[in-house]
Design a protein around this motif. Structure first.
Motif, PDB file in Angstrom:
ATOM      1  N   ALA A 144      -7.694 -12.266   6.302  1.00  0.00           N
ATOM      2  CA  ALA A 144      -7.272 -13.665   6.315  1.00  0.00           C
ATOM      3  C   ALA A 144      -6.918 -14.166   4.922  1.00  0.00           C
ATOM      4  O   ALA A 144      -6.079 -15.060   4.768  1.00  0.00           O
ATOM      5  N   ARG A 145      -7.525 -13.615   3.883  1.00  0.00           N
ATOM      6  CA  ARG A 145      -7.203 -14.011   2.512  1.00  0.00           C
ATOM      7  C   ARG A 145      -5.984 -13.260   1.966  1.00  0.00           C
ATOM      8  O   ARG A 145      -5.262 -13.770   1.126  1.00  0.00           O
ATOM      9  N   ILE A 146      -5.801 -12.039   2.443  1.00  0.00           N
ATOM     10  CA  ILE A 146      -4.648 -11.246   1.968  1.00  0.00           C
ATOM     11  C   ILE A 146      -3.342 -11.797   2.537  1.00  0.00           C
ATOM     12  O   ILE A 146      -2.311 -11.817   1.854  1.00  0.00           O
ATOM     13  N   ALA A 147      -3.366 -12.280   3.792  1.00  0.00           N
ATOM     14  CA  ALA A 147      -2.141 -12.728   4.461  1.00  0.00           C
ATOM     15  C   ALA A 147      -1.402 -13.824   3.692  1.00  0.00           C
ATOM     16  O   ALA A 147      -0.175 -13.722   3.495  1.00  0.00           O
ATOM     17  N   PRO A 148      -2.057 -14.906   3.210  1.00  0.00           N
ATOM     18  CA  PRO A 148      -1.305 -15.929   2.463  1.00  0.00           C
ATOM     19  C   PRO A 148      -0.716 -15.409   1.158  1.00  0.00           C
ATOM     20  O   PRO A 148       0.325 -15.899   0.699  1.00  0.00           O
ATOM     21  N   GLU A 149      -1.373 -14.449   0.556  1.00  0.00           N
ATOM     22  CA  GLU A 149      -0.885 -13.943  -0.729  1.00  0.00           C
ATOM     23  C   GLU A 149       0.443 -13.187  -0.579  1.00  0.00           C
ATOM     24  O   GLU A 149       1.283 -13.218  -1.471  1.00  0.00           O
ATOM     25  N   VAL A 150       0.608 -12.502   0.536  1.00  0.00           N
ATOM     26  CA  VAL A 150       1.826 -11.715   0.738  1.00  0.00           C
ATOM     27  C   VAL A 150       2.788 -12.403   1.712  1.00  0.00           C
ATOM     28  O   VAL A 150       3.824 -11.840   2.072  1.00  0.00           O
ATOM     29  N   HIS A 151       2.391 -13.635   2.145  1.00  0.00           N
ATOM     30  CA  HIS A 151       3.266 -14.466   2.993  1.00  0.00           C
ATOM     31  C   HIS A 151       3.589 -13.805   4.327  1.00  0.00           C
ATOM     32  O   HIS A 151       4.742 -13.794   4.767  1.00  0.00           O
ATOM     33  N   VAL A 152       2.572 -13.243   4.976  1.00  0.00           N
ATOM     34  CA  VAL A 152       2.730 -12.682   6.310  1.00  0.00           C
ATOM     35  C   VAL A 152       1.571 -13.158   7.172  1.00  0.00           C
ATOM     36  O   VAL A 152       0.589 -13.706   6.673  1.00  0.00           O
ATOM     37  N   HIS A 153       1.695 -12.929   8.482  1.00  0.00           N
ATOM     38  CA  HIS A 153       0.624 -13.322   9.396  1.00  0.00           C
ATOM     39  C   HIS A 153      -0.553 -12.361   9.250  1.00  0.00           C
ATOM     40  O   HIS A 153      -0.387 -11.197   8.892  1.00  0.00           O
ATOM     41  N   VAL A 154      -1.728 -12.878   9.580  1.00  0.00           N
ATOM     42  CA  VAL A 154      -2.927 -12.061   9.456  1.00  0.00           C
ATOM     43  C   VAL A 154      -2.881 -10.864  10.395  1.00  0.00           C
ATOM     44  O   VAL A 154      -3.403  -9.784  10.069  1.00  0.00           O
ATOM     45  N   ASP A 155      -2.251 -11.008  11.557  1.00  0.00           N
ATOM     46  CA  ASP A 155      -2.136  -9.863  12.463  1.00  0.00           C
ATOM     47  C   ASP A 155      -1.271  -8.760  11.855  1.00  0.00           C
ATOM     48  O   ASP A 155      -1.512  -7.569  12.081  1.00  0.00           O
ATOM     49  N   THR A 156      -0.266  -9.158  11.074  1.00  0.00           N
ATOM     50  CA  THR A 156       0.573  -8.168  10.397  1.00  0.00           C
ATOM     51  C   THR A 156      -0.237  -7.394   9.374  1.00  0.00           C
ATOM     52  O   THR A 156      -0.084  -6.174   9.222  1.00  0.00           O
ATOM     53  N   VAL A 157      -1.107  -8.088   8.659  1.00  0.00           N
ATOM     54  CA  VAL A 157      -1.970  -7.423   7.677  1.00  0.00           C
ATOM     55  C   VAL A 157      -2.872  -6.409   8.373  1.00  0.00           C
ATOM     56  O   VAL A 157      -3.001  -5.257   7.927  1.00  0.00           O
ATOM     57  N   ARG A 158      -3.470  -6.803   9.474  1.00  0.00           N
ATOM     58  CA  ARG A 158      -4.359  -5.893  10.190  1.00  0.00           C
ATOM     59  C   ARG A 158      -3.587  -4.666  10.707  1.00  0.00           C
ATOM     60  O   ARG A 158      -4.085  -3.541  10.649  1.00  0.00           O
ATOM     61  N   SER A 159      -2.405  -4.928  11.219  1.00  0.00           N
ATOM     62  CA  SER A 159      -1.612  -3.825  11.788  1.00  0.00           C
ATOM     63  C   SER A 159      -1.265  -2.782  10.730  1.00  0.00           C
ATOM     64  O   SER A 159      -1.459  -1.575  10.920  1.00  0.00           O
ATOM     65  N   TRP A 160      -0.779  -3.231   9.560  1.00  0.00           N
ATOM     66  CA  TRP A 160      -0.380  -2.276   8.528  1.00  0.00           C
ATOM     67  C   TRP A 160      -1.587  -1.622   7.851  1.00  0.00           C
ATOM     68  O   TRP A 160      -1.499  -0.477   7.409  1.00  0.00           O
ATOM     69  N   ARG A 161      -2.704  -2.332   7.778  1.00  0.00           N
ATOM     70  CA  ARG A 161      -3.901  -1.709   7.224  1.00  0.00           C
ATOM     71  C   ARG A 161      -4.396  -0.593   8.134  1.00  0.00           C
ATOM     72  O   ARG A 161      -4.831   0.459   7.658  1.00  0.00           O
ATOM     73  N   CYS A 162      -4.323  -0.793   9.441  1.00  0.00           N
ATOM     74  CA  CYS A 162      -4.747   0.255  10.378  1.00  0.00           C
ATOM     75  C   CYS A 162      -3.819   1.470  10.296  1.00  0.00           C
ATOM     76  O   CYS A 162      -4.289   2.622  10.303  1.00  0.00           O
ATOM     77  N   ARG A 163      -2.517   1.224  10.195  1.00  0.00           N
ATOM     78  CA  ARG A 163      -1.577   2.337  10.099  1.00  0.00           C
ATOM     79  C   ARG A 163      -1.755   3.096   8.790  1.00  0.00           C
ATOM     80  O   ARG A 163      -1.664   4.325   8.743  1.00  0.00           O
ATOM     81  N   PHE A 164      -2.032   2.351   7.702  1.00  0.00           N
ATOM     82  CA  PHE A 164      -2.262   3.011   6.415  1.00  0.00           C
ATOM     83  C   PHE A 164      -3.546   3.827   6.445  1.00  0.00           C
ATOM     84  O   PHE A 164      -3.612   4.925   5.883  1.00  0.00           O
ATOM     85  N   ALA A 165      -4.586   3.317   7.103  1.00  0.00           N
ATOM     86  CA  ALA A 165      -5.852   4.048   7.186  1.00  0.00           C
ATOM     87  C   ALA A 165      -5.700   5.326   7.993  1.00  0.00           C
ATOM     88  O   ALA A 165      -6.365   6.335   7.715  1.00  0.00           O
ATOM     89  N   ASP A 166      -4.804   5.323   8.984  1.00  0.00           N
ATOM     90  CA  ASP A 166      -4.612   6.511   9.831  1.00  0.00           C
ATOM     91  C   ASP A 166      -3.691   7.548   9.200  1.00  0.00           C
ATOM     92  O   ASP A 166      -3.930   8.755   9.333  1.00  0.00           O
ATOM     93  N   GLY A 167      -2.642   7.083   8.494  1.00  0.00           N
ATOM     94  CA  GLY A 167      -1.645   8.046   8.016  1.00  0.00           C
ATOM     95  C   GLY A 167      -1.277   7.950   6.561  1.00  0.00           C
ATOM     96  O   GLY A 167      -0.389   8.692   6.107  1.00  0.00           O
ATOM     97  N   GLY A 168      -1.878   7.053   5.799  1.00  0.00           N
ATOM     98  CA  GLY A 168      -1.558   6.944   4.390  1.00  0.00           C
ATOM     99  C   GLY A 168      -0.180   6.308   4.176  1.00  0.00           C
ATOM    100  O   GLY A 168       0.357   5.603   5.043  1.00  0.00           O
ATOM    101  N   LEU A 169       0.400   6.564   2.996  1.00  0.00           N
ATOM    102  CA  LEU A 169       1.695   5.960   2.657  1.00  0.00           C
ATOM    103  C   LEU A 169       2.812   6.319   3.635  1.00  0.00           C
ATOM    104  O   LEU A 169       3.647   5.472   3.945  1.00  0.00           O
ATOM    105  N   PRO A 170       2.901   7.579   4.129  1.00  0.00           N
ATOM    106  CA  PRO A 170       3.984   7.881   5.087  1.00  0.00           C
ATOM    107  C   PRO A 170       3.939   6.996   6.329  1.00  0.00           C
ATOM    108  O   PRO A 170       4.973   6.772   6.971  1.00  0.00           O
TER     109      PRO A 170
END
Length: 212
Positions: free
Chosen positions: A31-57
């Motif tokens: 919730a704190r990261i979302a305003p800093e990058v100007h995206v919705h909090v659900d978007t932050v959660r989605s990309w964090r989960c994808r990064f945790a599963d597969g890294g940068l690719p």
């Protein structure tokens, strides 16, 4: 780090990297990261989960199936085959086919369903087919054409009866120019002037045809 702050990084990739970078540094509050990058909090959660599963690719776009093709490869081949046929062979009264005519004929014959002109043009462009163009040709009828053509071609190569011509020998070709209309203007031609083009009368008197 390079993806998030690189000057040549595409905006989409930079934004996704900016989402996962704070998480990689230990910040777990989406919730704190979302305003800093100007995206919705659900978007932050989605990309964090994808990064945790597969890294940068995993930050790259996934492959998409896209819209299913409306026409099969057999239908496309049938359209190209029809474009390669003479209209007279298929009972069409026209001498050439345009893309709109091809599109209509494909539907009438049941080769395809309703198809747009741009789609037919794209199909033909794949094999450089242009059924609406034509080029005039002349069929050889003279039985001794080869012998006559050989003599003319030898002269182009400065050869006569198998012997090369000397530098001071020339080949001169002359032909009759027929059907030159002899006509004269009924009014004199006016010379051009300032802000005025030359004026030529469209009326003329016929004097027959001349040959020279």
């Amino acid at each position: 780090m390079k993806l998030a702050y690189g000057h040549r990084t595409p905006h989409q990739a930079r934004q996704r990297a900016s989402v996962v970078l704070p998480a990689a540094r230990g910040r777990a509050n989406a919730a704190r990261i979302a305003p800093e990058v100007h995206v919705h909090v659900d978007t932050v959660r989605s990309w964090r989960c994808r990064f945790a599963d597969g890294g940068l690719p995993a930050l790259a776009d996934r492959e998409r199936s896209g819209r299913p093709a409306r026409f099969t490869s057999v239908q496309v081949a049938g359209a190209k085959a029809l474009a390669c046929q003479l209209p007279a062979e298929t009972g069409t009264p026209s001498s050439r086919r345009s893309c709109p005519e091809l599109a209509d004929e494909l539907t009438v014959r049941g080769i395809t369903g309703t198809v747009s002109t741009s789609t037919v043009r794209r199909w033909l462009h794949q094999d450089t087919l242009e059924s609406w163009q034509h080029r005039s040709c002349l069929f050889i009828r003279a039985p001794d054409f080869r012998a006559k053509a050989q003599q003319t071609l030898d002269l182009y190569a400065r050869t006569f009866e198998g012997i090369l011509l000397n530098p001071d020998e020339y080949v001169i070709s002359s032909d009759e120019k027929t059907s030159i209309q002899a006509r004269c203007r009924c009014r004199p031609t006016l010379a051009p002037g300032q802000a005025r083009a030359m004026r030529v009368s469209h009326e003329y008197g016929r004097g027959g045809a001349l040959a020279c």
